[in-house]
Design a protein around this motif. Sequence first.
Motif, short mmCIF file in Angstrom:
data_model
loop_
_atom_site.label_atom_id
_atom_site.label_comp_id
_atom_site.label_asym_id
_atom_site.label_seq_id
_atom_site.Cartn_x
_atom_site.Cartn_y
_atom_site.Cartn_z
N ASP A 181 121.88 17.40 -28.79
CA ASP A 181 121.38 16.70 -29.98
C ASP A 181 122.40 16.73 -31.11
O ASP A 181 122.85 17.79 -31.53
N GLN A 202 113.18 10.51 -31.97
CA GLN A 202 113.36 11.53 -30.95
C GLN A 202 113.32 10.90 -29.57
O GLN A 202 112.49 10.01 -29.30
N ASP A 259 112.94 11.88 -25.63
CA ASP A 259 112.62 12.91 -24.65
C ASP A 259 112.31 12.24 -23.32
O ASP A 259 112.51 11.04 -23.14
N PHE A 277 117.70 14.31 -29.24
CA PHE A 277 117.25 14.70 -27.92
C PHE A 277 116.54 16.04 -27.98
O PHE A 277 116.84 16.88 -28.85
N GLU A 278 115.62 16.25 -27.05
CA GLU A 278 114.84 17.48 -27.06
C GLU A 278 115.71 18.70 -26.76
O GLU A 278 115.40 19.81 -27.18
N ASP A 279 116.80 18.52 -26.03
CA ASP A 279 117.72 19.61 -25.73
C ASP A 279 118.69 19.79 -26.90
O ASP A 279 119.48 18.89 -27.21
N SER A 280 118.65 20.93 -27.56
CA SER A 280 119.47 21.15 -28.76
C SER A 280 120.96 21.07 -28.47
O SER A 280 121.75 20.72 -29.34
#
Length: 633
Positions: free
Chosen positions: A297, A317, A319, A291-294
């Motif tokens: 992720d 990925q 997003d 996911f784009e949010d660390s």
Amino acid sequence: MCGIAGVIHRGGTAAPELLGRMVSSMHLRGPDGEGRFADGPVEIGMRRLAIIDPKHGEQPFETEDGRFVAMLNGEIYNHWALRRDLAGRGVRFQTDCDAEVLPHAFREWGPEEFPRRLDGMFGIVILDRQDRVLHLYRDRYGEKPVFYSDGRERFAFASQLVSMTLDPSFDFETDRVALRHYLFLHYVPGSRTIFESVRRLEPGCRLSVHWDRTEPPEISDWSAGFEEPARPLLYGSAVRATRRRVEEAVRSRLIADVPVGIFLSGGLDSSVIAAAAARNVSRIQTFSVGFEDSELDESLYARAVAEHLGADHHHFQFDLAACLSVLDDAMCVLDEPIGDPACLPVLLLSKEARRHVKVVLTGEGADEFFGGYSYYPGASDAGVGEAGFVRHNRRCRSLLARTFARGAANARRSDCGRVTSFFRGDNSTPSGFPGLTNPGERDRLVPGAQSDDDSWSRTLAERIARIPCALERAQTADIRSWLDGDLLPKLDHMTMAASLEGRAPYLDPKVAEFALSMPAGWKVDQSGRKRVLRDAFAGWLPEPVLGRKKQGFVLPIQKWLLGPLKERLLDGLAEERGDGLDAAVARRIVLDDLEVGAPRARLLYGLLVYRDWMLAVREGRARAIQLAEGRRM
């Protein structure tokens, strides 16, 4: 893996194309072939996803005398052992397909013992042409779905709820109690579906219906009768036994005549599956989504596990753009409304994995059976030591029976349980799973239904109340609601939408029953959750993975609902659609919540899914019927 369907015609409106439409609607479940069988008023059909003996596995299969006819949706993992047993009794097999053992096993062991001999995930139809009886079976934990309707004109069944709507006389009337349950849980549990005229066969059950009579189907529980462990175990022995049983379950679920991979999140459950698989398959293929949010992720851990195991790893990925790209697809392939945003990454991952493999192993079931959720209570008998299992074993049989048996008598409730309703006053389930709405809101959202209680919820609450251990109460509640109502349908719908077979080794009965039989303190203690599973695979995985807390597919759905999904959500509630939901009330709740930042994102997403799904089902039905009529012209 397949999809099955069938009809018993009882007169009334003729529907000569009905079975064809039902079978065709399951083409994603089975793109590799089709089979049908008819006997008088009975028709059954299937679509096949060829996994075992792809060249010779056409269904149906029959006994030599033609009395018993069988079709299978799923896999029978122990079919070679059954085949050897039956061959010793004189059966001659023509293929290596797992489904071929079914009619012979049914004839040999009878309708009650037959399913207990099976290790697998399945929806099975058996025709007894002599006694004129149709039998339906569903696997022990609900991995494969079976839906049915019993009307004056016809009895029908299918692996997909949506397939049932293709009957020209189908009534879209909403089951308002089921809708209340959905608005509390974001899924419909038990035997109800969102439609009044369709029911779900519960896990571990058999349905039998005579096709020359009009009486209602008989439903019985075949899954009762668990065996407690053969002897008292010390904790160290339980650790070794857990490792052995999980290894054996993984090994059996790797058997296929097509490529097999692993859904690898980077958490403990899927990492254990990958580690066990890597000992049987060189360069096992693994698949993860990031996911784009660390903060959400887990992909770094998935990569670390894959590298540690020498796996052929594939990462994708996820997003906002990916979310929006599969949302419409998800509404079309969801077979019932499930307001779980994790459907989206599972669908994305399934589509990508299907480019490389035809079967994936997953970690479903580990949290329920090994006590992994953060909202679970600590073990009330966490201090049970090695000698404590002798005492604990004396109640293993009763615990397993309480967890799975149906139709419980009015037994005295334990003071320890204090469970009087599945829908608790603190707005949570008996496991501690938080609800989406309170009773007053459900009264306003669903006019005409003023109670959540039904026979399913009352029976389950009574069963839970008799369990003295808080952890075991929570496990039982989730196994009979969350696992069967959300996790397994989500896996089935999303993988099947990509013509991909998903297998869950933790649901091997030898693993699941053994985990349930252990003292709570061996699963949850001061050191953490899923203790025995972590200890069983210590040394197999990187230490950071073994020590991690559970994360799961946590999506930034709140942010999305305040952004590009906001308009879609509000548009879906702009008018009444006759689907049981008071759209005006729902819209007011949504607007109030959006004004303060959408803290009730789970409810808002559930409402979005419900309205979009209902619309997609009606439109899909119209297209399917129009297409079928065009073919006849």
